[in-house]
Design a protein around this motif. Structure first.
Motif, mmCIF file in Angstrom:
data_model
loop_
_atom_site.group_PDB
_atom_site.id
_atom_site.type_symbol
_atom_site.label_atom_id
_atom_site.label_comp_id
_atom_site.label_asym_id
_atom_site.label_seq_id
_atom_site.Cartn_x
_atom_site.Cartn_y
_atom_site.Cartn_z
ATOM 1 N N ALA A 50 -2.448 3.319 -3.675
ATOM 2 C CA ALA A 50 -1.261 2.094 -3.574
ATOM 3 C C ALA A 50 -1.970 2.037 -1.350
ATOM 4 C CB ALA A 50 -0.249 2.604 -3.048
ATOM 5 N N GLY A 51 -3.095 3.168 -1.014
ATOM 6 C CA GLY A 51 -2.849 3.387 0.248
ATOM 7 C C GLY A 51 -1.163 3.817 0.970
ATOM 8 N N ALA A 52 -1.142 3.288 2.365
ATOM 9 C CA ALA A 52 -0.733 2.909 3.441
ATOM 10 C C ALA A 52 0.567 2.353 2.297
ATOM 11 C CB ALA A 52 -0.638 2.649 4.474
ATOM 12 N N GLY A 53 0.400 1.393 1.743
ATOM 13 C CA GLY A 53 1.362 0.659 0.840
ATOM 14 C C GLY A 53 1.916 -0.406 1.201
ATOM 15 N N GLU A 54 1.046 -1.154 1.722
ATOM 16 C CA GLU A 54 1.595 -2.287 2.151
ATOM 17 C C GLU A 54 2.299 -3.980 1.066
ATOM 18 O OE1 GLU A 54 1.065 -6.359 3.404
ATOM 19 O OE2 GLU A 54 -0.631 -5.692 3.504
ATOM 20 N N LEU B 129 -0.126 8.181 1.344
ATOM 21 C CA LEU B 129 1.689 8.147 0.754
ATOM 22 C C LEU B 129 2.656 8.071 1.731
ATOM 23 C CD1 LEU B 129 0.795 8.920 -2.415
ATOM 24 C CD2 LEU B 129 1.022 7.131 -1.664
ATOM 25 N N GLU B 130 2.436 9.029 3.221
ATOM 26 C CA GLU B 130 3.619 9.713 3.900
ATOM 27 C C GLU B 130 3.955 8.172 4.518
ATOM 28 O OE1 GLU B 130 2.679 12.896 6.094
ATOM 29 O OE2 GLU B 130 2.452 13.811 4.534
ATOM 30 N N PHE B 131 3.001 6.891 5.070
ATOM 31 C CA PHE B 131 2.942 6.127 5.531
ATOM 32 C C PHE B 131 3.289 4.669 5.414
ATOM 33 C CE2 PHE B 131 -0.673 8.106 7.582
ATOM 34 C CZ PHE B 131 0.608 8.067 9.727
ATOM 35 N N ILE C 173 11.415 2.127 -4.296
ATOM 36 C CA ILE C 173 10.035 2.325 -3.921
ATOM 37 C C ILE C 173 9.817 4.119 -4.013
ATOM 38 C CG2 ILE C 173 9.797 1.761 -1.467
ATOM 39 C CD1 ILE C 173 6.967 0.995 -2.021
ATOM 40 N N GLU C 174 9.347 4.456 -4.686
ATOM 41 C CA GLU C 174 8.991 6.139 -4.441
ATOM 42 C C GLU C 174 6.988 6.432 -4.712
ATOM 43 O OE1 GLU C 174 11.885 8.468 -6.924
ATOM 44 O OE2 GLU C 174 10.996 7.700 -7.787
ATOM 45 N N THR C 175 7.347 7.164 -3.855
ATOM 46 C CA THR C 175 5.248 7.988 -4.019
ATOM 47 C C THR C 175 5.250 9.043 -4.577
ATOM 48 O OG1 THR C 175 6.052 8.917 -1.607
ATOM 49 C CG2 THR C 175 5.495 6.905 -1.583
ATOM 50 N N LYS C 176 4.053 9.407 -4.787
ATOM 51 C CA LYS C 176 3.549 9.950 -5.928
ATOM 52 C C LYS C 176 2.646 10.191 -5.788
ATOM 53 C CE LYS C 176 4.780 12.712 -10.178
ATOM 54 N NZ LYS C 176 5.298 12.622 -11.094
ATOM 55 N N VAL C 177 1.481 11.642 -4.968
ATOM 56 C CA VAL C 177 0.551 11.939 -5.547
ATOM 57 C C VAL C 177 -0.647 12.277 -6.641
ATOM 58 C CG1 VAL C 177 -1.312 13.534 -4.159
ATOM 59 C CG2 VAL C 177 0.351 12.857 -2.649
ATOM 60 N N LEU D 181 6.686 2.286 -8.001
ATOM 61 C CA LEU D 181 6.261 3.769 -7.768
ATOM 62 C C LEU D 181 4.728 3.578 -7.189
ATOM 63 C CD1 LEU D 181 6.230 7.013 -7.878
ATOM 64 C CD2 LEU D 181 4.932 7.228 -10.297
ATOM 65 N N ALA D 182 4.692 4.325 -5.547
ATOM 66 C CA ALA D 182 2.869 3.686 -4.912
ATOM 67 C C ALA D 182 2.131 5.123 -5.269
ATOM 68 C CB ALA D 182 3.308 4.077 -3.678
ATOM 69 N N THR D 183 0.790 5.021 -5.943
ATOM 70 C CA THR D 183 0.462 6.667 -6.316
ATOM 71 C C THR D 183 -0.090 6.424 -5.574
ATOM 72 O OG1 THR D 183 -0.993 5.456 -8.071
ATOM 73 C CG2 THR D 183 1.371 6.576 -8.815
ATOM 74 N N ASP D 184 -1.429 7.428 -4.851
ATOM 75 C CA ASP D 184 -2.731 7.514 -4.026
ATOM 76 C C ASP D 184 -3.441 9.489 -4.276
ATOM 77 O OD1 ASP D 184 -4.405 5.437 -1.931
ATOM 78 O OD2 ASP D 184 -4.572 7.809 -1.550
ATOM 79 N N ILE D 185 -4.339 9.094 -4.323
ATOM 80 C CA ILE D 185 -5.009 10.702 -3.964
ATOM 81 C C ILE D 185 -4.813 11.086 -2.906
ATOM 82 C CG2 ILE D 185 -7.275 10.663 -3.219
ATOM 83 C CD1 ILE D 185 -8.353 11.485 -5.826
ATOM 84 N N ALA D 186 -5.034 10.188 -1.565
ATOM 85 C CA ALA D 186 -4.008 10.889 -0.607
ATOM 86 C C ALA D 186 -2.730 11.332 -0.025
ATOM 87 C CB ALA D 186 -5.002 10.616 1.254
ATOM 88 N N PRO D 187 -2.223 12.613 0.161
ATOM 89 C CA PRO D 187 -0.728 12.574 0.767
ATOM 90 C C PRO D 187 -0.361 12.059 1.270
ATOM 91 C CG PRO D 187 -1.589 14.422 -0.076
ATOM 92 C CD PRO D 187 -2.882 13.571 -0.371
#
Length: 289
Positions: free
Chosen positions: A64-68, A93-95, A108-112, A84-90
């Protein structure tokens, strides 16, 4: 005398490098969100439409990257839906979390998570999306079969990828110049990269091979419009991690010389109206039986 074995692509090393690149580029990628939105907005809208995303859907965004685009989808599915926005880089996802908070979204949630190893239950999502992410997976088939697994029956996958280098000169010209100046060998067979799914019928075949039905793809003209070629180079220099990896063997002085050459070449796409970088995206969709 025996011929030395051909170099092999190392997916583990590549994945670690990709993680590190995005940890570093996270802030810049987020900062350039308005440019990303303008540039990829048309393809993102097509992806959402082709996937049939609607109110109440559960959507998984892989890489998802920065999730725009995750934010756009969260608005679309509404309060009864979930993203659920996922990415390999924590760091990146903070952004995405920050953008969700600023938008006042609670669905919306994020998860590494590694897209090739989705730690999610079977048949738990209506739609899986991935915007300019699948191209960088070392094992694209594994990623696709994982996406298929977490989809409900009748659920859809939709992905955006670059088409071919000749249609994406804003990116392929810098890649070509860097490859030449850093004396890099051609990509190894099976190696991921920006144009790895861009050939005629390639992404359709990949989806079908993974088990998706009713696969279709459309090509969307997606010019990158900026005030100048220099601004395009700044965008790529700050936020295209893959280019930095390709440049890593060069000295700082050599790197600056390479960026100067790239700027000079990209000026060919400049006019009195600004810079228009040629770009064509493919939006592909498939369905779980």
């Amino acid at each position: 005398m025996e011929t030395p074995p051909a170099p092999q692509f190392d997916p583990i090393k590549y994945k670690q490098t990709t993680h590190d690149q995005w940890q570093t580029a996270a802030e810049a990628w987020h900062r350039w969100s308005p440019t990303l939105n303008q540039w990829l907005g048309k393809a993102t809208d097509a992806m959402i439409d082709m996937a049939g995303i609607t109110t109440g859907h559960r959507v998984l965004d892989v890489a998802a990257g920065a999730g725009e685009q995750s934010i756009t989808v969260a608005r679309k599915v509404g309060s009864t839906g979930y993203v659920l926005a996922t990415d390999i880089a924590p760091a990146i996802l903070e952004f995405a979390q920050q953008m969700a908070r600023q938008a006042g979204l609670t669905n919306i949630e994020t998860k590494v998570m590694d897209g090739e190893n989705l730690t999610l239950p079977d048949a738990s999502f209506d739609v899986v999306i991935s915007r300019v992410g699948l191209i960088y997976f070392p094992d694209q088939q594994r990623a696709l079969t994982e996406m298929l697994r977490v989809l409900k029956p009748g659920g859809k996958i939709a992905a955006i990828v670059y088409s071919t280098p000749d249609k994406n000169k804003f990116f392929s010209i810098p890649v070509s110049i860097i490859r030449n100046r850093a004396k890099l060998p051609p990509p190894l067979p099976g190696q991921p990269g920006p144009f790895s799914l861009g050939g005629e019928g390639v992404i359709e075949t990949a989806f079908t091979q993974a088990g998706f039905k009713n696969v279709q793809a459309v090509r969307i003209d997606s010019p990158l419009e900026l005030p100048s070629a220099a601004e395009c180079v700044r965008f790529e220099k700050e936020s295209f991690g893959a280019l930095h990896q390709m440049l890593s063997s060069l000295s700082d002085q050599e790197k600056e010389s390479v960026w100067d050459e790239i700027t000079k070449e990209l000026k060919n796409f400049e006019s009195e109206n600004g810079f228009v970088g040629p770009c064509e995206m493919i939006v592909a969709v498939g369905e779980k039986a």
